[in-house]
Structures are given as structure tokens and as C-alpha cells.
Scaffold this active site. Structure first.
Site, mmCIF file in Angstrom:
data_model
loop_
_atom_site.group_PDB
_atom_site.id
_atom_site.type_symbol
_atom_site.label_atom_id
_atom_site.label_comp_id
_atom_site.label_asym_id
_atom_site.label_seq_id
_atom_site.Cartn_x
_atom_site.Cartn_y
_atom_site.Cartn_z
ATOM 1 N N GLY A 87 0.825 -1.203 0.000
ATOM 2 C CA GLY A 87 0.000 0.000 0.000
ATOM 3 C C GLY A 87 0.860 1.254 0.000
ATOM 4 C CG LEU A 88 2.109 3.238 3.071
ATOM 5 C CD1 LEU A 88 3.426 3.144 3.796
ATOM 6 C CD2 LEU A 88 1.263 4.345 3.667
ATOM 7 C CB CYS A 89 1.170 3.518 -3.862
ATOM 8 S SG CYS A 89 0.212 2.014 -3.786
ATOM 9 N N GLY A 90 -1.164 6.038 -2.484
ATOM 10 C CA GLY A 90 -2.279 6.897 -2.868
ATOM 11 C C GLY A 90 -3.452 6.117 -3.425
ATOM 12 C CG PHE A 92 -1.197 2.210 -7.772
ATOM 13 C CD1 PHE A 92 -0.627 2.620 -8.958
ATOM 14 C CD2 PHE A 92 -1.199 0.865 -7.452
ATOM 15 C CE1 PHE A 92 -0.067 1.685 -9.816
ATOM 16 C CE2 PHE A 92 -0.640 -0.065 -8.312
ATOM 17 C CZ PHE A 92 -0.082 0.349 -9.491
#
Lengths: 295, 140
Positions: A87-90, A92
Site C-alpha cells: 500500500g502507501l501509494c495513494g 493507485f
């Protein structure tokens, strides 16, 4: 007024978070470059493939192949949903998952069943949560996709299409537009759209020499089309990998910026609180001294 | 200087080889095919095997193992679209052998279990690729 020590603690915690996000941003930046190079490296094959396909198609007029034929019915549709493992990709992953759900509800409103091939842990867990069990699930390939991965995915849809078990196949993935921009897209894998095989320029057609085919044009086409689908999937996987790093970089950059701003605000309130405490102390001392003088 | 061909060997992952050569010998479904300059335009299917490229007045030959693919000849340009390819000197024979025995085992297992055809075909394809690598490495 908040307690001095509490503010101090928050500043330290926000700072350490921003250190993590800044590192992730830099890692992502380095990975985008590599992923982009991989896309570039794959381009010659894809281009040559389209060229050969075009040449063959011209000689097999009205070419018929199971992968080119549209089925009369439309009862089962397969969707390859490409997300990331981490995760941690907005937005996406949520963009892709939203698209996937859109396709599912669209097909279901047309009385077609859907099956999902999930790539990436995010798709797997989200779909399961929503009560959609993926027919096949792949994890740990979205970071560094290989052609063999693409082939494995294709092996689940090509025979199924030929056997009439599915009537269309789509892939939902993030197209890599540039370092800062990704676009969630849906591409039709099967049936192969005929325009792929038609040369746009009629003039080229006439200038092209006669080709010799071995064993014959039909056989070549028969082998070429599945490989073409595999290249499409491979490309989608790679674009998605590059997009993932791009999205993560953007997300981490804004996280770092926000953290820096928060540290600034907190430092300001920390200083204000400290000043207030000092003023308070002085007032007390002065008050105390005045009381002593009076007595 | 003799007339030459431009030979390109491309895999989905990268361009493996580009060179001006005098002759390309490739394994097709129906046997081997040798391509010299001024060859007629041709498109053919390749099977797993060995591909040779001759250049520098026939003094130098580069050997490749390929896992099958396609070959197109057009105006003295040969494009080899290979699923997988490796220069003979870069083949890891030990790994290929290991892969071979593993795949053979797995295939025997799969045949017993009467598994889906797809997996078996995949294994067979991988096996042929390993065999091609070993064969090419040994002939060198």
C-alpha cells in the site's frame, strides 16, 4: 495550553514518520527509473511483434482464428485486475479496484457472469472482502513482472476463450503516463481487435513485398496471436509496476511535505508554551518578591 | 567486404543481440533454415533449439539457445522474436540441468495425477528450453 513534554513527544514522532516517508520517496524515485527502463527494453519486441502480425494478417485475408472471433453470446467475462502488493501509494489500487467493480456491475447488468484474475495482494484482499473470490490470484509479481508471469496469466484466459468458457477478457491496469501521472485503464484482451492487424496506410500495403511463410501463413498466425496476447499482458504488468512506484513517490512526497508542515506548527506551539511558562514563572517570582518586601 | 545482414535477436524483456552478420541459421518447425543476404522476405515459426550467426568472413560464429519464437526477414534485416534466448557462453548449464530434472519429475507427477493440460504444456515448453540450453552449451 498543552503540556510541553507532550508537544515535544509529538514533534519527535512526526519527525521520525517524515524520515520514513522521505526514504520511501527516494526509493520509489530510484525504482521508477528502473521500471521505465524495463518498459523501454520491451518496446522493440512489441513493435516487431505488431509488424510481423501486420504482415501475416495481410496475407491471410479474412483471417479466422478462435482468438479473433467474437462470440455470439456474452455470458462470461474475465477481468485481469492488476494492483500492487504493498500500500502507501495513494489512489493507485483503489482506482483499479473501482474500475474492476464497474466492469463487474456492467457485465452483471447485461446478465453476464464475471470472473476475476487478481494480481497483487491488494486486489486479492479487497475482492475477498467484497465477497468476490478471484478465480486465480497472483502475488509477489507486481513489483518485478517477468514475461513468464504474463504467460502464466495468459494461460488462464486463452484456452478458456478458445473453449468458449469465457466470451471476452479485459485487463484493468494503471497506465504509466509520466513520472507524476498514472491513469487507470481498461484494455480489451480478447477477442483481439481486428484493427490491430490492419495497416493504417494503404500505400504501404502496395509497397510491401511478397512474403514467404513457413510452414504457412495460417500456422504462423495461429502461433503469433497467443504470443501477442501475452505481450499485451506483459506490457500492462510493466506499466503497472512503473505506475506503482510513481504513485508511491507522489504519495510519499505529499506525506513528507505534510509532516514538515506539522513539525513547523508544533514547534511554534511548543515555543509559545515554553514562553508562556517562563512568563508565568517570572510573574510568580515578582509576585513573591513583592509579597516579601511588603511584610 | 561481403554483403551483410542486420541480425536482431529480441526477447520480450530486452534486445539480446544486434550485429551485422553474413549468415543466420535458425531452427524452424520443418528443419533448419539458413539465411544469407538478399533472402526473400520471410516469416517463419522457430522451435526450441540452436541458432547460429556467422560473421567476419565466416571466422566468427555466435551460438545461441532459443526457446522458440518467430523470425522475419525483410530487406537484409533478420528479426528473431524469441520467447527466451541466451548466448552460448552465458548459459548456466548446471542450472539448466537442474531445471530439466526438476521439470521431468514434475511432469511425471502431473501425468500421474492427470492434471490439467495447460500446466503440462507449460512444463514441456520449459523443459524444451532447458534441453536446448544444455544441447547448445555442450556443442560449444
Amino acid at each position: 495550553m498543552a503540556n510541553l513534554r507532550d508537544i515535544k513527544q509529538r514533534i519527535v514522532s512526526v519527525q521520525s514518520t517524515s524520515q520514513i516517508t522521505r526514504t520511501m520517496e527516494m526509493v520509489a524515485t530510484a525504482k521508477i527509473k528502473k521500471a521505465q527502463e524495463k518498459i523501454e527494453a520491451a518496446r522493440p519486441y512489441a513493435l516487431a511483434m505488431v509488424e510481423v502480425l501486420g504482415n501475416v494478417a495481410r496475407f491471410v485475408q479474412g483471417a479466422s482464428h478462435p482468438l479473433l472471433e467474437e462470440h455470439d453470446k456474452r455470458e462470461r467475462v474475465a477481468v485481469v485486475s492488476i494492483t500492487s502488493d504493498r500500500g502507501l501509494c495513494g489512489a493507485f489500487n483503489s482506482n483499479i479496484l473501482r474500475l474492476t467493480e464497474q466492469i463487474i456491475s456492467r457485465e452483471q447488468s447485461n446478465d453476464a457472469e464475471t470472473s476475476v484474475i487478481a494480481v497483487g495482494k491488494k486486489a486479492i484482499s479487497y475482492l475477498r472482502y467484497r465477497g468476490v473470490e478471484p478465480t486465480v490470484a497472483y502475488r509477489d509479481i507486481s513489483d518485478k513482472p517477468t514475461f513468464a508471469d504474463a504467460r502464466a496469466i495468459a494461460a488462464h484466459i486463452i484456452p478458456a476463450y478458445e473453449a468458449g468458457e469465457i466470451d471476452a477478457a479485459y485487463v484493468a491496469f494503471n497506465r504509466f503516463k509520466n513520472v507524476a501521472e498514472q491513469k487507470a485503464e481498461v484494455y480489451q484482451l480478447l477477442p483481439i481487435e481486428r484493427r490491430v492487424m490492419e495497416t493504417e496506410d494503404a500505400q504501404i500495403d502496395q509497397l510491401m513485398p511478397e512474403y514467404v511463410f513457413e510452414p504457412d501463413a495460417g500456422t504462423v498466425l495461429e502461433r503469433l496471436l497467443p504470443t501477442y496476447v501475452e505481450t499485451l499482458i506483459y506490457r500492462a504488468l510493466m506499466e503497472s509496476a512503473a505506475s506503482e512506484h510513481g504513485a508511491r513517490r507522489t504519495a510519499m512526497k505529499s506525506a513528507t511535505d505534510n509532516a514538515t508542515e506539522m513539525v513547523n506548527t508544533l514547534t511554534r506551539s511548543y515555543n509559545r508554551a515554553r514562553q508562556a511558562a517562563i512568563t508565568n514563572e517570572i510573574a510568580e517570582i515578582v509576585g513573591g518578591a513583592a509579597a516579601l518586601e511588603d511584610s | 567486404m561481403a554483403r551483410t545482414l542486420l541480425c536482431e535477436i529480441v526477447t520480450p524483456e530486452r534486445v539480446l543481440y544486434t550485429n551485422e552478420v553474413e549468415m543466420v541459421v535458425a531452427p524452424t518447425l520443418e528443419g533448419e533454415i539458413g539465411i544469407l543476404p538478399l533472402h526473400v522476405p520471410l516469416v517463419t515459426v522457430l522451435k526450441p533449439g540452436e541458432l547460429r550467426v556467422r560473421y567476419n568472413d565466416g571466422k566468427d560464429v555466435d551460438w545461441f539457445a532459443i526457446s522458440g519464437g518467430y523470425l522475419q526477414v525483410h530487406e537484409d534485416k533478420v528479426i528473431v522474436l524469441a520467447d527466451n534466448a541466451a548466448l552460448a557462453s552465458q548459459i548456466d548449464v548446471g542450472r539448466a540441468r537442474e531445471g530439466m530434472s526438476k521439470l521431468e519429475e514434475r511432469m511425471a507427477q502431473l501425468k500421474q495425477d492427470a492434471a490439467e493440460d495447460g500446466i503440462l504444456e507449460d512444463c514441456e515448453r520449459d523443459l524444451k528450453w532447458c534441453q536446448a540450453q544444455v544441447a547448445v552449451a555442450e556443442r560449444r
